[in-house]
Design a protein around this motif. Sequence first.
Motif, PDB file in Angstrom:
ATOM      1  N   LEU A  16      99.577 -50.570 -35.053  1.00 30.65           N
ATOM      2  CA  LEU A  16     100.221 -51.837 -35.770  1.00 30.65           C
ATOM      3  C   LEU A  16     101.650 -51.950 -36.010  1.00 30.65           C
ATOM      4  CD1 LEU A  16      97.417 -52.196 -38.201  1.00 30.65           C
ATOM      5  CD2 LEU A  16      97.557 -53.262 -36.182  1.00 30.65           C
ATOM      6  N   GLY A  17     102.524 -51.003 -35.371  1.00 30.11           N
ATOM      7  CA  GLY A  17     103.919 -50.837 -35.722  1.00 30.11           C
ATOM      8  C   GLY A  17     104.048 -49.930 -37.054  1.00 30.11           C
ATOM      9  N   TRP A  18     103.852 -50.196 -38.163  1.00 32.35           N
ATOM     10  CA  TRP A  18     103.967 -49.368 -39.184  1.00 32.35           C
ATOM     11  C   TRP A  18     102.785 -48.251 -39.171  1.00 32.35           C
ATOM     12  CZ3 TRP A  18      99.970 -48.953 -42.648  1.00 32.35           C
ATOM     13  CH2 TRP A  18      98.775 -50.039 -42.778  1.00 32.35           C
ATOM     14  N   LEU A  19     101.646 -48.518 -38.619  1.00 35.35           N
ATOM     15  CA  LEU A  19     100.447 -47.725 -38.374  1.00 35.35           C
ATOM     16  C   LEU A  19     100.129 -47.476 -36.888  1.00 35.35           C
ATOM     17  CD1 LEU A  19      98.214 -46.053 -39.698  1.00 35.35           C
ATOM     18  CD2 LEU A  19      96.816 -48.377 -39.591  1.00 35.35           C
ATOM     19  N   ASN A  20     100.248 -46.028 -36.520  1.00 35.92           N
ATOM     20  CA  ASN A  20     100.100 -45.662 -35.209  1.00 35.92           C
ATOM     21  C   ASN A  20      98.554 -44.707 -35.289  1.00 35.92           C
ATOM     22  OD1 ASN A  20      99.509 -45.049 -32.610  1.00 35.92           O
ATOM     23  ND2 ASN A  20     101.626 -44.259 -32.208  1.00 35.92           N
ATOM     24  N   SER A  21      97.496 -45.055 -35.019  1.00 35.05           N
ATOM     25  CA  SER A  21      96.164 -44.298 -35.509  1.00 35.05           C
ATOM     26  C   SER A  21      95.416 -44.269 -34.165  1.00 35.05           C
ATOM     27  CB  SER A  21      95.475 -45.258 -36.398  1.00 35.05           C
ATOM     28  OG  SER A  21      94.492 -44.306 -37.087  1.00 35.05           O
ATOM     29  N   LYS A  22      94.712 -42.931 -34.124  1.00 38.50           N
ATOM     30  CA  LYS A  22      93.789 -42.740 -33.424  1.00 38.50           C
ATOM     31  C   LYS A  22      92.434 -42.406 -33.941  1.00 38.50           C
ATOM     32  CE  LYS A  22      96.237 -42.142 -29.515  1.00 38.50           C
ATOM     33  NZ  LYS A  22      96.494 -40.813 -28.967  1.00 38.50           N
ATOM     34  N   HIS A  23      91.469 -43.126 -33.408  1.00 38.60           N
ATOM     35  CA  HIS A  23      89.989 -43.130 -34.172  1.00 38.60           C
ATOM     36  C   HIS A  23      89.125 -42.161 -33.361  1.00 38.60           C
ATOM     37  CE1 HIS A  23      91.892 -46.059 -36.670  1.00 38.60           C
ATOM     38  NE2 HIS A  23      91.435 -47.235 -35.974  1.00 38.60           N
ATOM     39  N   SER A  24      88.426 -41.444 -33.908  1.00 45.74           N
ATOM     40  CA  SER A  24      87.483 -40.706 -33.012  1.00 45.74           C
ATOM     41  C   SER A  24      86.311 -41.349 -33.091  1.00 45.74           C
ATOM     42  CB  SER A  24      87.213 -39.160 -33.916  1.00 45.74           C
ATOM     43  OG  SER A  24      88.386 -38.495 -33.774  1.00 45.74           O
ATOM     44  N   PHE A  25      85.793 -42.313 -34.088  1.00 47.17           N
ATOM     45  CA  PHE A  25      84.441 -43.141 -34.114  1.00 47.17           C
ATOM     46  C   PHE A  25      85.165 -44.512 -34.322  1.00 47.17           C
ATOM     47  CE2 PHE A  25      83.584 -38.685 -36.029  1.00 47.17           C
ATOM     48  CZ  PHE A  25      82.851 -38.388 -34.811  1.00 47.17           C
ATOM     49  N   SER A  26      84.077 -45.629 -34.008  1.00 49.56           N
ATOM     50  CA  SER A  26      84.404 -47.007 -34.082  1.00 49.56           C
ATOM     51  C   SER A  26      84.794 -47.062 -35.693  1.00 49.56           C
ATOM     52  CB  SER A  26      83.177 -47.662 -34.006  1.00 49.56           C
ATOM     53  OG  SER A  26      82.703 -47.522 -32.671  1.00 49.56           O
ATOM     54  N   ASP A  47      96.171 -40.900 -38.406  1.00 50.58           N
ATOM     55  CA  ASP A  47      97.169 -41.752 -38.820  1.00 50.58           C
ATOM     56  C   ASP A  47      98.694 -41.409 -38.937  1.00 50.58           C
ATOM     57  OD1 ASP A  47      94.918 -43.593 -39.008  1.00 50.58           O
ATOM     58  OD2 ASP A  47      94.940 -43.341 -41.108  1.00 50.58           O
ATOM     59  N   HIS A  48      99.439 -41.854 -38.107  1.00 48.76           N
ATOM     60  CA  HIS A  48     100.952 -41.866 -38.612  1.00 48.76           C
ATOM     61  C   HIS A  48     101.371 -43.285 -39.339  1.00 48.76           C
ATOM     62  CE1 HIS A  48     100.447 -38.726 -35.320  1.00 48.76           C
ATOM     63  NE2 HIS A  48     101.501 -38.269 -35.884  1.00 48.76           N
ATOM     64  N   ILE A  49     102.056 -42.895 -40.562  1.00 50.08           N
ATOM     65  CA  ILE A  49     102.383 -44.150 -41.229  1.00 50.08           C
ATOM     66  C   ILE A  49     103.740 -44.138 -41.445  1.00 50.08           C
ATOM     67  CG2 ILE A  49     101.972 -45.306 -43.527  1.00 50.08           C
ATOM     68  CD1 ILE A  49      99.346 -43.509 -43.795  1.00 50.08           C
ATOM     69  N   LEU A 114      98.617 -37.880 -41.389  1.00 51.31           N
ATOM     70  CA  LEU A 114      97.388 -37.556 -42.045  1.00 51.31           C
ATOM     71  C   LEU A 114      96.186 -37.634 -41.230  1.00 51.31           C
ATOM     72  CD1 LEU A 114      96.186 -40.272 -43.414  1.00 51.31           C
ATOM     73  CD2 LEU A 114      97.962 -39.984 -45.134  1.00 51.31           C
ATOM     74  N   LEU A 115      95.162 -37.262 -41.982  1.00 44.57           N
ATOM     75  CA  LEU A 115      93.647 -37.161 -41.221  1.00 44.57           C
ATOM     76  C   LEU A 115      92.929 -38.185 -42.520  1.00 44.57           C
ATOM     77  CD1 LEU A 115      92.660 -34.352 -39.349  1.00 44.57           C
ATOM     78  CD2 LEU A 115      93.704 -36.068 -38.678  1.00 44.57           C
ATOM     79  N   GLN A 116      92.196 -39.107 -41.996  1.00 36.34           N
ATOM     80  CA  GLN A 116      91.284 -39.847 -43.018  1.00 36.34           C
ATOM     81  C   GLN A 116      89.812 -39.524 -42.708  1.00 36.34           C
ATOM     82  OE1 GLN A 116      91.816 -41.420 -45.843  1.00 36.34           O
ATOM     83  NE2 GLN A 116      93.845 -42.452 -45.671  1.00 36.34           N
ATOM     84  N   ILE A 117      89.218 -39.065 -43.342  1.00 36.69           N
ATOM     85  CA  ILE A 117      87.719 -38.475 -43.010  1.00 36.69           C
ATOM     86  C   ILE A 117      86.737 -39.034 -43.898  1.00 36.69           C
ATOM     87  CG2 ILE A 117      86.041 -36.444 -42.878  1.00 36.69           C
ATOM     88  CD1 ILE A 117      89.004 -34.952 -42.483  1.00 36.69           C
ATOM     89  N   TRP A 118      85.833 -39.781 -43.509  1.00 32.79           N
ATOM     90  CA  TRP A 118      84.803 -40.220 -44.191  1.00 32.79           C
ATOM     91  C   TRP A 118      83.377 -39.522 -43.843  1.00 32.79           C
ATOM     92  CZ3 TRP A 118      85.074 -46.359 -44.168  1.00 32.79           C
ATOM     93  CH2 TRP A 118      86.402 -46.791 -44.514  1.00 32.79           C
ATOM     94  N   ILE A 119      82.651 -39.222 -45.012  1.00 35.24           N
ATOM     95  CA  ILE A 119      81.262 -38.710 -45.033  1.00 35.24           C
ATOM     96  C   ILE A 119      80.298 -39.514 -45.776  1.00 35.24           C
ATOM     97  CG2 ILE A 119      79.955 -36.585 -45.173  1.00 35.24           C
ATOM     98  CD1 ILE A 119      82.559 -35.019 -44.602  1.00 35.24           C
ATOM     99  N   HIS A 120      79.088 -39.923 -45.297  1.00 38.36           N
ATOM    100  CA  HIS A 120      78.263 -40.601 -46.130  1.00 38.36           C
ATOM    101  C   HIS A 120      77.999 -39.628 -47.195  1.00 38.36           C
ATOM    102  CE1 HIS A 120      77.641 -44.100 -43.503  1.00 38.36           C
ATOM    103  NE2 HIS A 120      77.859 -43.428 -42.408  1.00 38.36           N
ATOM    104  N   SER A 121      77.631 -40.263 -48.411  1.00 39.26           N
ATOM    105  CA  SER A 121      77.251 -39.726 -49.539  1.00 39.26           C
ATOM    106  C   SER A 121      75.731 -39.559 -49.537  1.00 39.26           C
ATOM    107  CB  SER A 121      77.770 -40.496 -50.940  1.00 39.26           C
ATOM    108  OG  SER A 121      77.005 -39.838 -51.994  1.00 39.26           O
ATOM    109  N   ASP A 122      75.199 -38.497 -50.215  1.00 38.48           N
ATOM    110  CA  ASP A 122      73.671 -38.519 -50.361  1.00 38.48           C
ATOM    111  C   ASP A 122      73.297 -38.714 -51.753  1.00 38.48           C
ATOM    112  OD1 ASP A 122      74.447 -36.136 -51.680  1.00 38.48           O
ATOM    113  OD2 ASP A 122      73.271 -34.849 -50.564  1.00 38.48           O
ATOM    114  N   GLU A 123      74.337 -39.140 -52.754  1.00 40.33           N
ATOM    115  CA  GLU A 123      73.989 -39.653 -53.854  1.00 40.33           C
ATOM    116  C   GLU A 123      74.260 -41.181 -53.999  1.00 40.33           C
ATOM    117  OE1 GLU A 123      75.638 -37.243 -56.967  1.00 40.33           O
ATOM    118  OE2 GLU A 123      75.316 -35.275 -55.532  1.00 40.33           O
ATOM    119  N   PRO A 124      73.465 -42.045 -53.773  1.00 36.68           N
ATOM    120  CA  PRO A 124      73.846 -43.456 -53.765  1.00 36.68           C
ATOM    121  C   PRO A 124      74.424 -43.950 -55.287  1.00 36.68           C
ATOM    122  CG  PRO A 124      71.831 -43.279 -52.620  1.00 36.68           C
ATOM    123  CD  PRO A 124      72.167 -41.925 -53.239  1.00 36.68           C
TER     124      PRO A 124
END
Length: 231
Positions: A16-26, A47-49, A114-124
């Motif tokens: 996006l110009g200001w953000l250059n990102s590679k996504h391992s997953f959708s 992410d490179h910001i 930086l790396l942004q990592i999301w993991i589903h929670s098991d405590e809704p």
Amino acid sequence: MNAYLHRSEDRGHVNLGWLNSKHSFSFGSWYNPKYMGVSTLRVINDDHIAGQQGFGTHPHDNMEILTCVLKGTISHQDSMGNKGDIKAGEWQLMSAGSGIQHSEMNQYDEQVHLLQIWIHSDEPDATPTYQQISCDVQQAPNQWHVIAGPNDNAQMHLRQQAEVKSAFLQQDHRLNVQSVHGLNYVHVINGAVEIGEHLVKAGDALLFRDVAEIKALNDAQMIWFDLTDNA
């Protein structure tokens, strides 16, 4: 060794110009039904910001959001009242729980990596929490550092039956990988390693169930996700 190699070149690329990102997953505008996550691991964005840019205030819920700053400094602010900088060598874990709003801005001139990592929670819908640690794995190489997990051996508490470990492995050094929860997903941040008969280079990841030895072909940094095999 029965394994699946997720190659760097198969990641999504968003610039996006200001953000250059590679996504391992959708993620966001990039969608590939082949890459929707592994077990409870949903996102790895590399992410490179650019300086004076970033992500304005936006919401999250029921996700464990882990940030690993590799270069530069990102400034965080959230609806829980947390505000401050996360610097290279530091990690943040935000358990979004029932819902939070936050922003992540590069308030400096130097580009942030930086790396942004999301993991589903098991405590809704749990109460949101915030954790931050300093753990520069390059300062203590050739060993696994347990960054986040459900038990007391981890530096940050993760609301999921999974562990996130990281290491900086110097050339020709070796480390063992043996899952506690069932699945290994080893993502190489930089450098190159050999896992069994597989060459895993920067941006690649290897998914496998077996016990394995990692050998660094040159200095390499990686993250090991120990994930449940039945998610």
